[in-house]
Design a protein around this motif. Structure first.
Motif, mmCIF file in Angstrom:
data_model
loop_
_atom_site.group_PDB
_atom_site.id
_atom_site.type_symbol
_atom_site.label_atom_id
_atom_site.label_comp_id
_atom_site.label_asym_id
_atom_site.label_seq_id
_atom_site.Cartn_x
_atom_site.Cartn_y
_atom_site.Cartn_z
ATOM 1 N N ASP A 182 0.834 -1.204 0.000
ATOM 2 C CA ASP A 182 0.000 0.000 0.000
ATOM 3 C C ASP A 182 0.867 1.251 0.000
ATOM 4 O O ASP A 182 0.561 2.232 -0.686
ATOM 5 C CB ASP A 182 -0.930 -0.009 1.213
ATOM 6 C CG ASP A 182 -1.925 1.145 1.162
ATOM 7 O OD1 ASP A 182 -2.721 1.184 0.207
ATOM 8 O OD2 ASP A 182 -1.889 2.008 2.060
ATOM 9 N N LEU A 183 1.955 1.224 0.751
ATOM 10 C CA LEU A 183 2.877 2.357 0.761
ATOM 11 C C LEU A 183 3.445 2.591 -0.630
ATOM 12 O O LEU A 183 3.495 3.730 -1.117
ATOM 13 C CB LEU A 183 4.008 2.113 1.760
ATOM 14 C CG LEU A 183 5.103 3.191 1.792
ATOM 15 C CD1 LEU A 183 4.544 4.527 2.235
ATOM 16 C CD2 LEU A 183 6.250 2.762 2.708
ATOM 17 N N ALA A 184 3.861 1.517 -1.301
ATOM 18 C CA ALA A 184 4.408 1.640 -2.658
ATOM 19 C C ALA A 184 3.384 2.234 -3.613
ATOM 20 O O ALA A 184 3.721 3.057 -4.472
ATOM 21 C CB ALA A 184 4.873 0.274 -3.160
ATOM 22 N N ALA A 185 2.124 1.845 -3.453
ATOM 23 C CA ALA A 185 1.067 2.369 -4.315
ATOM 24 C C ALA A 185 0.852 3.867 -4.077
ATOM 25 O O ALA A 185 0.650 4.639 -5.025
ATOM 26 C CB ALA A 185 -0.231 1.604 -4.070
ATOM 27 N N GLN A 186 0.902 4.277 -2.807
ATOM 28 C CA GLN A 186 0.739 5.701 -2.494
ATOM 29 C C GLN A 186 1.891 6.521 -3.068
ATOM 30 O O GLN A 186 1.689 7.615 -3.612
ATOM 31 C CB GLN A 186 0.667 5.899 -0.982
ATOM 32 C CG GLN A 186 -0.584 5.333 -0.328
ATOM 33 C CD GLN A 186 -0.587 5.589 1.171
ATOM 34 O OE1 GLN A 186 -0.808 6.713 1.624
ATOM 35 N NE2 GLN A 186 -0.319 4.555 1.961
ATOM 36 N N VAL A 187 3.102 6.000 -2.946
ATOM 37 C CA VAL A 187 4.274 6.697 -3.491
ATOM 38 C C VAL A 187 4.173 6.788 -5.010
ATOM 39 O O VAL A 187 4.450 7.841 -5.606
ATOM 40 C CB VAL A 187 5.581 5.990 -3.057
ATOM 41 C CG1 VAL A 187 6.778 6.538 -3.842
ATOM 42 C CG2 VAL A 187 5.801 6.167 -1.554
ATOM 43 N N ALA A 188 3.763 5.703 -5.654
ATOM 44 C CA ALA A 188 3.627 5.694 -7.113
ATOM 45 C C ALA A 188 2.621 6.743 -7.578
ATOM 46 O O ALA A 188 2.848 7.452 -8.573
ATOM 47 C CB ALA A 188 3.212 4.310 -7.595
ATOM 48 N N GLU A 189 1.509 6.883 -6.854
ATOM 49 C CA GLU A 189 0.486 7.854 -7.234
ATOM 50 C C GLU A 189 0.997 9.285 -7.061
ATOM 51 O O GLU A 189 0.790 10.146 -7.932
ATOM 52 C CB GLU A 189 -0.781 7.638 -6.408
ATOM 53 C CG GLU A 189 -1.861 8.691 -6.594
ATOM 54 C CD GLU A 189 -2.316 8.880 -8.040
ATOM 55 O OE1 GLU A 189 -2.841 9.975 -8.353
ATOM 56 O OE2 GLU A 189 -2.159 7.948 -8.862
ATOM 57 N N LEU A 190 1.694 9.554 -5.960
ATOM 58 C CA LEU A 190 2.247 10.894 -5.765
ATOM 59 C C LEU A 190 3.338 11.190 -6.781
ATOM 60 O O LEU A 190 3.427 12.313 -7.300
ATOM 61 C CB LEU A 190 2.789 11.048 -4.335
ATOM 62 C CG LEU A 190 1.735 11.248 -3.253
ATOM 63 C CD1 LEU A 190 2.380 11.218 -1.874
ATOM 64 C CD2 LEU A 190 0.978 12.556 -3.447
ATOM 65 N N ASP A 191 4.157 10.193 -7.095
ATOM 66 C CA ASP A 191 5.196 10.364 -8.110
ATOM 67 C C ASP A 191 4.551 10.751 -9.445
ATOM 68 O O ASP A 191 5.043 11.633 -10.157
ATOM 69 C CB ASP A 191 6.003 9.072 -8.244
ATOM 70 C CG ASP A 191 7.128 9.180 -9.262
ATOM 71 O OD1 ASP A 191 7.948 10.120 -9.153
ATOM 72 O OD2 ASP A 191 7.182 8.345 -10.186
ATOM 73 N N ARG A 192 3.460 10.095 -9.783
ATOM 74 C CA ARG A 192 2.744 10.410 -11.023
ATOM 75 C C ARG A 192 2.275 11.872 -11.002
ATOM 76 O O ARG A 192 2.447 12.608 -11.980
ATOM 77 C CB ARG A 192 1.543 9.469 -11.193
ATOM 78 C CG ARG A 192 0.770 9.660 -12.500
ATOM 79 C CD ARG A 192 -0.549 8.913 -12.486
ATOM 80 N NE ARG A 192 -1.481 9.467 -11.512
ATOM 81 C CZ ARG A 192 -2.179 10.592 -11.704
ATOM 82 N NH1 ARG A 192 -2.029 11.286 -12.812
ATOM 83 N NH2 ARG A 192 -3.013 11.017 -10.777
ATOM 84 N N GLN A 193 1.694 12.281 -9.874
ATOM 85 C CA GLN A 193 1.185 13.653 -9.757
ATOM 86 C C GLN A 193 2.311 14.679 -9.839
ATOM 87 O O GLN A 193 2.173 15.719 -10.500
ATOM 88 C CB GLN A 193 0.431 13.812 -8.444
ATOM 89 C CG GLN A 193 -0.866 13.027 -8.366
ATOM 90 C CD GLN A 193 -1.539 13.168 -7.011
ATOM 91 O OE1 GLN A 193 -1.329 14.147 -6.287
ATOM 92 N NE2 GLN A 193 -2.348 12.185 -6.641
ATOM 93 N N TYR A 194 3.413 14.397 -9.152
ATOM 94 C CA TYR A 194 4.523 15.354 -9.142
ATOM 95 C C TYR A 194 5.160 15.472 -10.529
ATOM 96 O O TYR A 194 5.510 16.575 -10.973
ATOM 97 C CB TYR A 194 5.571 14.943 -8.107
ATOM 98 C CG TYR A 194 5.098 14.976 -6.672
ATOM 99 C CD1 TYR A 194 4.060 15.809 -6.261
ATOM 100 C CD2 TYR A 194 5.692 14.160 -5.703
ATOM 101 C CE1 TYR A 194 3.624 15.835 -4.947
ATOM 102 C CE2 TYR A 194 5.261 14.178 -4.377
ATOM 103 C CZ TYR A 194 4.228 15.015 -4.003
ATOM 104 O OH TYR A 194 3.798 15.037 -2.702
ATOM 105 N N ARG A 195 5.332 14.349 -11.212
ATOM 106 C CA ARG A 195 5.886 14.396 -12.570
ATOM 107 C C ARG A 195 4.953 15.172 -13.506
ATOM 108 O O ARG A 195 5.404 15.950 -14.345
ATOM 109 C CB ARG A 195 6.128 12.980 -13.099
ATOM 110 C CG ARG A 195 7.303 12.276 -12.440
ATOM 111 C CD ARG A 195 7.429 10.824 -12.891
ATOM 112 N NE ARG A 195 8.455 10.119 -12.158
ATOM 113 C CZ ARG A 195 9.740 10.044 -12.523
ATOM 114 N NH1 ARG A 195 10.147 10.627 -13.635
ATOM 115 N NH2 ARG A 195 10.615 9.386 -11.788
ATOM 116 N N GLN A 196 3.665 14.946 -13.348
ATOM 117 C CA GLN A 196 2.686 15.668 -14.167
ATOM 118 C C GLN A 196 2.778 17.170 -13.896
ATOM 119 O O GLN A 196 2.681 17.991 -14.818
ATOM 120 C CB GLN A 196 1.286 15.159 -13.850
ATOM 121 C CG GLN A 196 0.187 15.751 -14.728
ATOM 122 C CD GLN A 196 -1.178 15.162 -14.403
ATOM 123 O OE1 GLN A 196 -1.562 15.068 -13.234
ATOM 124 N NE2 GLN A 196 -1.909 14.753 -15.419
#
Length: 204
Positions: A182-196
């Motif tokens: 779940d932590l990895a999924a949260q990080v992946a989602e924030l990474d997507r948002q920050y890159r965007q």
């Protein structure tokens, strides 16, 4: 873009930093920089010694952190004096380290800082990411990690910024009371948002 990452003791800031690093995102650790600026030979150590005396030095000439902590813990004026000596130098060093990472072409960078809000370092960042866990989890983890009893762990948690106050100042929050997936999924989602946010495509 600079993301400030903070959270109470034992919330898992380093774990989150490593999860971002696995996605190619570098970080600067404010605690490490705070140690750098008071290393032997640094001007800050000379100023600390001049103000607080040679009793705050270890036999090898390095800073005796425990001795200094005992002086400033119960003395607000002493703590403010220490902050006047160290905080501007820490900030200057952080700016230099973050700038180097940005020059190396990172999509964005993290500033890991337990005292992000308390030290005013939140003014250096574009977004504040709070790593959140319940206080009961902090107490349990602190006692296990640092080898202190529950009462001491509670006192350490109580001395920090209240959880609700920290969350109220967050732009983003990671719940680190769950599992690794779940932590990895949260990080992946924030990474997507920050890159965007900086105009980059998401990581595959």
């Amino acid at each position: 873009m600079i993301i400030g990452v903070t959270g109470g003791i034992a919330s898992g800031k380093s774990t989150v930093a490593r999860a971002f690093a696995a996605r190619g995102i570098p970080w600067v650790d404010a605690d490490e920089v705070a140690r750098e600026v008071v290393a032997p030979g640094e001007p800050a150590l000379g100023d600390i010694t001049e103000h607080f005396g040679h009793d705050v030095l270890a036999p090898d000439g390095s800073l005796n952190r425990r001795a200094l902590r005992e002086i400033v813990f119960a003395d607000t004026e002493a703590r403010e004096q220490l902050e006047k000596i160290t905080h501007p130098r820490i900030r200057e060093r952080l700016v230099a380290h973050l700038g180097r990472l940005q020059d190396q072409g990172a999509p964005y960078v993290l500033l890991i800082s337990p005292l992000l809000f308390e030290s005013g370092q939140d003014t250096m960042v574009d977004r504040c990411l709070v790593i959140d866990v319940p206080e009961t989890t902090q107490i349990t983890r602190t006692a296990a990690r640092d080898g202190v009893d529950e009462a001491q762990a509670r006192a350490i948690v109580a001395a920090q910024m209240p959880r609700a106050q920290r969350l109220a100042r967050a732009d983003d929050v990671i719940d680190n009371a769950t599992d690794e997936a779940d932590l990895a999924a949260q990080v992946a989602e924030l990474d997507r948002q920050y890159r965007q946010a900086v105009g980059l495509p998401p990581e595959p």
